[in-house]
Design an enzyme around this catalytic site. Sequence first.
Site, PDB file in Angstrom:
ATOM      1  N   CYS A   2       6.358 -10.966  -7.353  1.00 56.94           N
ATOM      2  CA  CYS A   2       6.174 -12.129  -8.428  1.00 56.94           C
ATOM      3  C   CYS A   2       6.972 -12.819  -8.085  1.00 56.94           C
ATOM      4  O   CYS A   2       7.790 -12.672  -6.844  1.00 56.94           O
ATOM      5  CB  CYS A   2       6.894 -11.226  -9.198  1.00 56.94           C
ATOM      6  SG  CYS A   2       6.106  -9.562  -9.919  1.00 56.94           S
ATOM      7  N   ARG A  27       2.881 -15.450  -5.371  1.00 55.75           N
ATOM      8  CA  ARG A  27       3.867 -14.042  -4.949  1.00 55.75           C
ATOM      9  C   ARG A  27       3.542 -13.116  -5.724  1.00 55.75           C
ATOM     10  O   ARG A  27       3.233 -12.177  -5.671  1.00 55.75           O
ATOM     11  CB  ARG A  27       4.892 -14.243  -4.809  1.00 55.75           C
ATOM     12  CG  ARG A  27       6.467 -14.910  -4.061  1.00 55.75           C
ATOM     13  CD  ARG A  27       7.570 -15.546  -4.480  1.00 55.75           C
ATOM     14  NE  ARG A  27       8.017 -14.222  -4.059  1.00 55.75           N
ATOM     15  CZ  ARG A  27       8.645 -13.825  -3.593  1.00 55.75           C
ATOM     16  NH1 ARG A  27       8.905 -14.422  -2.283  1.00 55.75           N
ATOM     17  NH2 ARG A  27       9.385 -12.951  -3.644  1.00 55.75           N
ATOM     18  N   TRP A  74       3.101 -10.140 -10.192  1.00 58.21           N
ATOM     19  CA  TRP A  74       2.322  -9.151  -9.251  1.00 58.21           C
ATOM     20  C   TRP A  74       2.025  -7.920 -10.220  1.00 58.21           C
ATOM     21  O   TRP A  74       3.610  -7.255 -10.195  1.00 58.21           O
ATOM     22  CB  TRP A  74       2.630  -8.987  -8.571  1.00 58.21           C
ATOM     23  CG  TRP A  74       1.530  -8.447  -7.427  1.00 58.21           C
ATOM     24  CD1 TRP A  74      -0.001  -9.056  -7.211  1.00 58.21           C
ATOM     25  CD2 TRP A  74       1.616  -7.127  -7.387  1.00 58.21           C
ATOM     26  NE1 TRP A  74      -0.390  -8.050  -6.259  1.00 58.21           N
ATOM     27  CE2 TRP A  74       0.119  -7.355  -6.405  1.00 58.21           C
ATOM     28  CE3 TRP A  74       2.494  -5.931  -7.067  1.00 58.21           C
ATOM     29  CZ2 TRP A  74       0.056  -5.175  -5.712  1.00 58.21           C
ATOM     30  CZ3 TRP A  74       2.004  -5.036  -6.545  1.00 58.21           C
ATOM     31  CH2 TRP A  74       0.887  -4.907  -5.406  1.00 58.21           C
ATOM     32  N   ASN A 100      11.826  -9.544 -10.279  1.00 56.95           N
ATOM     33  CA  ASN A 100      11.441  -9.471  -9.445  1.00 56.95           C
ATOM     34  C   ASN A 100      11.372  -8.089  -8.501  1.00 56.95           C
ATOM     35  O   ASN A 100      12.840  -8.465  -8.578  1.00 56.95           O
ATOM     36  CB  ASN A 100      11.500 -10.529  -8.506  1.00 56.95           C
ATOM     37  CG  ASN A 100      10.746 -10.229  -7.153  1.00 56.95           C
ATOM     38  OD1 ASN A 100       9.403  -9.314  -6.400  1.00 56.95           O
ATOM     39  ND2 ASN A 100      11.227 -11.010  -6.033  1.00 56.95           N
ATOM     40  N   GLY A 101      11.020  -7.283  -8.661  1.00 59.60           N
ATOM     41  CA  GLY A 101      11.300  -5.164  -7.626  1.00 59.60           C
ATOM     42  C   GLY A 101      10.490  -4.790  -8.596  1.00 59.60           C
ATOM     43  O   GLY A 101      10.111  -4.615  -9.149  1.00 59.60           O
ATOM     44  N   GLU A 485      -7.628  -7.549  13.483  1.00 56.64           N
ATOM     45  CA  GLU A 485      -7.224  -9.751  12.635  1.00 56.64           C
ATOM     46  C   GLU A 485      -7.906  -9.869  12.163  1.00 56.64           C
ATOM     47  O   GLU A 485      -8.331 -10.143  10.367  1.00 56.64           O
ATOM     48  CB  GLU A 485      -6.527 -10.509  13.380  1.00 56.64           C
ATOM     49  CG  GLU A 485      -5.870 -11.241  12.980  1.00 56.64           C
ATOM     50  CD  GLU A 485      -4.724 -11.196  11.335  1.00 56.64           C
ATOM     51  OE1 GLU A 485      -4.117  -9.993  11.036  1.00 56.64           O
ATOM     52  OE2 GLU A 485      -4.379 -12.382  10.492  1.00 56.64           O
ATOM     53  N   LYS A 489      -8.933 -10.720   8.404  1.00 55.36           N
ATOM     54  CA  LYS A 489      -8.749 -11.930   7.556  1.00 55.36           C
ATOM     55  C   LYS A 489     -10.093 -11.327   6.431  1.00 55.36           C
ATOM     56  O   LYS A 489     -10.342 -11.906   5.229  1.00 55.36           O
ATOM     57  CB  LYS A 489      -9.148 -12.745   8.776  1.00 55.36           C
ATOM     58  CG  LYS A 489      -7.774 -13.238   9.360  1.00 55.36           C
ATOM     59  CD  LYS A 489      -6.794 -14.206   8.356  1.00 55.36           C
ATOM     60  CE  LYS A 489      -6.169 -12.582   7.764  1.00 55.36           C
ATOM     61  NZ  LYS A 489      -4.905 -12.622   8.795  1.00 55.36           N
ATOM     62  N   GLU A 492      -9.827  -9.222   2.793  1.00 57.03           N
ATOM     63  CA  GLU A 492      -8.983  -9.631   2.357  1.00 57.03           C
ATOM     64  C   GLU A 492      -9.480 -10.592   1.568  1.00 57.03           C
ATOM     65  O   GLU A 492      -8.685 -11.025   0.643  1.00 57.03           O
ATOM     66  CB  GLU A 492      -7.478  -9.663   2.778  1.00 57.03           C
ATOM     67  CG  GLU A 492      -7.191 -10.956   3.734  1.00 57.03           C
ATOM     68  CD  GLU A 492      -6.004 -11.010   4.446  1.00 57.03           C
ATOM     69  OE1 GLU A 492      -5.128 -10.565   2.930  1.00 57.03           O
ATOM     70  OE2 GLU A 492      -5.429 -11.360   5.569  1.00 57.03           O
ATOM     71  N   HIS A 508     -18.340   6.680  19.853  1.00 50.60           N
ATOM     72  CA  HIS A 508     -17.947   8.025  19.177  1.00 50.60           C
ATOM     73  C   HIS A 508     -17.909   7.815  17.995  1.00 50.60           C
ATOM     74  O   HIS A 508     -17.478   8.616  17.358  1.00 50.60           O
ATOM     75  CB  HIS A 508     -16.583   7.992  20.114  1.00 50.60           C
ATOM     76  CG  HIS A 508     -16.079   7.487  21.254  1.00 50.60           C
ATOM     77  ND1 HIS A 508     -16.074   8.812  22.303  1.00 50.60           N
ATOM     78  CD2 HIS A 508     -15.511   6.881  22.237  1.00 50.60           C
ATOM     79  CE1 HIS A 508     -16.565   8.767  22.921  1.00 50.60           C
ATOM     80  NE2 HIS A 508     -15.917   7.192  23.099  1.00 50.60           N
ATOM     81  N   LYS A 607       1.839 -12.385  -1.188  1.00 46.84           N
ATOM     82  CA  LYS A 607       2.365 -12.747  -0.501  1.00 46.84           C
ATOM     83  C   LYS A 607       3.235 -11.598   0.284  1.00 46.84           C
ATOM     84  O   LYS A 607       3.031 -11.487   1.422  1.00 46.84           O
ATOM     85  CB  LYS A 607       2.869 -14.242  -0.523  1.00 46.84           C
ATOM     86  CG  LYS A 607       2.767 -15.074   1.446  1.00 46.84           C
ATOM     87  CD  LYS A 607       1.449 -15.110   1.584  1.00 46.84           C
ATOM     88  CE  LYS A 607       2.282 -15.588   3.347  1.00 46.84           C
ATOM     89  NZ  LYS A 607       0.767 -15.764   4.120  1.00 46.84           N
TER      90      LYS A 607
HETATM   91  C1  F6R Z   1      -2.939 -10.554   6.154  1.00 49.36           C
HETATM   92  C2  F6R Z   1      -1.081 -10.626   5.545  1.00 49.36           C
HETATM   93  C3  F6R Z   1      -0.571  -9.346   5.338  1.00 49.36           C
HETATM   94  C4  F6R Z   1       0.914  -9.510   5.889  1.00 49.36           C
HETATM   95  C5  F6R Z   1       1.832  -8.363   5.470  1.00 49.36           C
HETATM   96  C6  F6R Z   1       3.077  -7.780   6.286  1.00 49.36           C
HETATM   97  O1  F6R Z   1      -3.284 -12.008   5.966  1.00 49.36           O
HETATM   98  O2  F6R Z   1      -1.119 -11.396   5.679  1.00 49.36           O
HETATM   99  O3  F6R Z   1      -1.531  -8.005   5.770  1.00 49.36           O
HETATM  100  O4  F6R Z   1       1.243  -9.797   7.353  1.00 49.36           O
HETATM  101  O5  F6R Z   1       1.793  -8.047   3.792  1.00 49.36           O
HETATM  102  O6  F6R Z   1       3.788  -9.247   6.115  1.00 49.36           O
HETATM  103  P1  F6R Z   1       4.879  -9.745   6.261  1.00 49.36           P
HETATM  104  O7  F6R Z   1       4.061 -10.805   7.247  1.00 49.36           O
HETATM  105  O8  F6R Z   1       5.501 -10.828   6.326  1.00 49.36           O
HETATM  106  O9  F6R Z   1       6.291  -8.928   6.361  1.00 49.36           O
END
Ligand code: F6R
Length: 612
Positions: A2, A27, A74, A100-101, A485, A489, A492, A508, A607
């Site tokens: 949010c 957000r 969100w 927000n929260g 990773e 990517k 998501e 395995h 984010k």
């Molecule tokens: C993936 C991504 C998330 C963040 C995770 C942690 O692309 O962005 O997996 O890495 O939510 O977020 P931070 O680094 O802000 O604690």
Amino acid sequence: MCGIVAYVGNREALPLILKGLKRLEYRGYDSSGVALLEDAKLNIYKKKGKVSDLEHELAGKNLTATIGIGHTRWATHGEPNDVNAHPHFSNNRRLSIIHNGIIENYASIKQNLIKKGHVFLSDTDTEVLIHFIEDIHLATAGSLESAVKLALKEVVGAYAIVVMSVDHPGQLIAARKGSPLVIGVGEDEFFFASDATPIIEYTKDVVYLDDYEVAIIKDGKLSIQNLDNTETIPYIQKLEMELETIEKGGYDHFMIKEIFEQSRSIGDSMRGRLRSEDAHLQLGGLNNYLDKLAEADRIIIVGCGTSWHAGLVAEYLFEELARVNVEVEYASEFRYRNPVISEKDIVIAISQSGETADTLAAIELAKSKGATIFGVCNVVGSSIARATHAGAYTHAGPEIGVASTKAFTAQVTVLTLIAIAMAKRKGTITEETYRQLLIELEHIPEKVAKVFENASKIKEIAFIFTYARNFIYLGRGLNFPVALEGALKLKEISYIHAEGYPAAEMKHGPIALIDEDMPVVFLATRDSSYEKIVSNIQEVKARKGRVIAIVTEGDKLIPGMVDFVIEVPQTHEMLTPLVSVIPLQLLSYYIAVMRGRNVDQPRNLAKSVTVE
Ligand code: F6R
């Protein structure tokens, strides 16, 4: 999660709030709304969907208020729809709130208020909070700020809120606990926002509100008090962020801009810290803690998602270079176990946003057991940066695309610097290796730029695999976290199912998945696992898997075995992830774009994950 924006001053609030909400859309982006106070009337406009949908709805309306609050959501409590969108009214519709929260004890408060005759329109915890504030305000007949403080004393959970009242024109009351809130201080005007991006266009003077603080704008003045009414003098800081860093600058998406920024951002995360010509390596924030690091029995690394992957890379680095025992933990699991932690432990918390609720909670737990906590964060002044004993910022610049790219390479860079500094102090690497690593690190930005020369080839590969239903990513050693990773990517932003494994784990179980429809991405750079990974490629090819291999420039063997190769420049083995991850970021970006996905704002994600 949010985003909140509020304004009071002499400008028209609505355009400013809408622009700010668009900047905060990373957000949360399932619904948005604004409340404006004009001609002694408090009006709320809300819409399911993106901020642009709200903007459409309001186009042509003559809304000239100079005070207002806005929110992009969100969803947590209640589905995304017009009614659950913020802002919310209080029962008598004289107050409104953005939040927000999460208010954890909202249900019991709601029951009490219903008994008193309150009628709720939405399913949200936020609406309960503003009704509660109104109830206290009417019952105590004190000031509105006192009612806000009394309510917040009863509340369990996390919040950043801004409250506006029809009875107090020119007044905004904001508060935070656990969710970020920045106040912009202009000339005769004030801004509130979840981060500084909606503010920097207007002022660089900001105040970061602390937990349990309440900010009151009244009669054109800002005052900050705690919940017990003790006043503190606002500490005004200068923002170092530049406007162009938060704009797309001609790119189609923030994500691709941020991928291409990496040759600069990796350099920025080393700037002033590393000079190979005189073997200089210094991280200001860690200066006083190097001995402690060197004496540590164990390092525990906590993080989530991509930051957790950076932690896994660091595990290899710390163990190999500094010969220290390392454990890498999902913050969300660590915080709910009863982990054995002592004063001798060092905890490194990694977070781009610096606001991730689980990581913050893991820090608090480790702190309560006496551990020393270092932060590796990107956002200056963030909650995690402030909760740690010491740390090093990553200096990647604002990362706006929801999928983390440049933050990952900046995290790995900073963690590499810490590992080398620690190894040097402990004497676990030779002078020659030390110097070699520093020289190689300085060359990483140009090597990353070299990978970008393969962008059109990667695009062609992406085209071929656009409609693949699954992907497997395999790597060994330092390239194993890179495989994880790469898979993250892809899933998501393209919504393709993808799994990352250590290449040797294939046999395995996962090898059962391999057939002629399964694309397998191998991280097969020339390093100490090279021969082994070649065998793993053969195992997949023998079962007709379609292999895309990331190889070191000039590799003669693997191109003859696989379907597609993408070359990356040779570097020191310890630094490989910094170059080998780049093609994986590009591959997932191009596939997602070709599938028509919203890469910067993928479905269901946000984010900054400020809920557990
Ligand atoms: C993936 C991504 C998330 C963040 C995770 C942690 O692309 O962005 O997996 O890495 O939510 O977020 P931070 O680094 O802000 O604690």
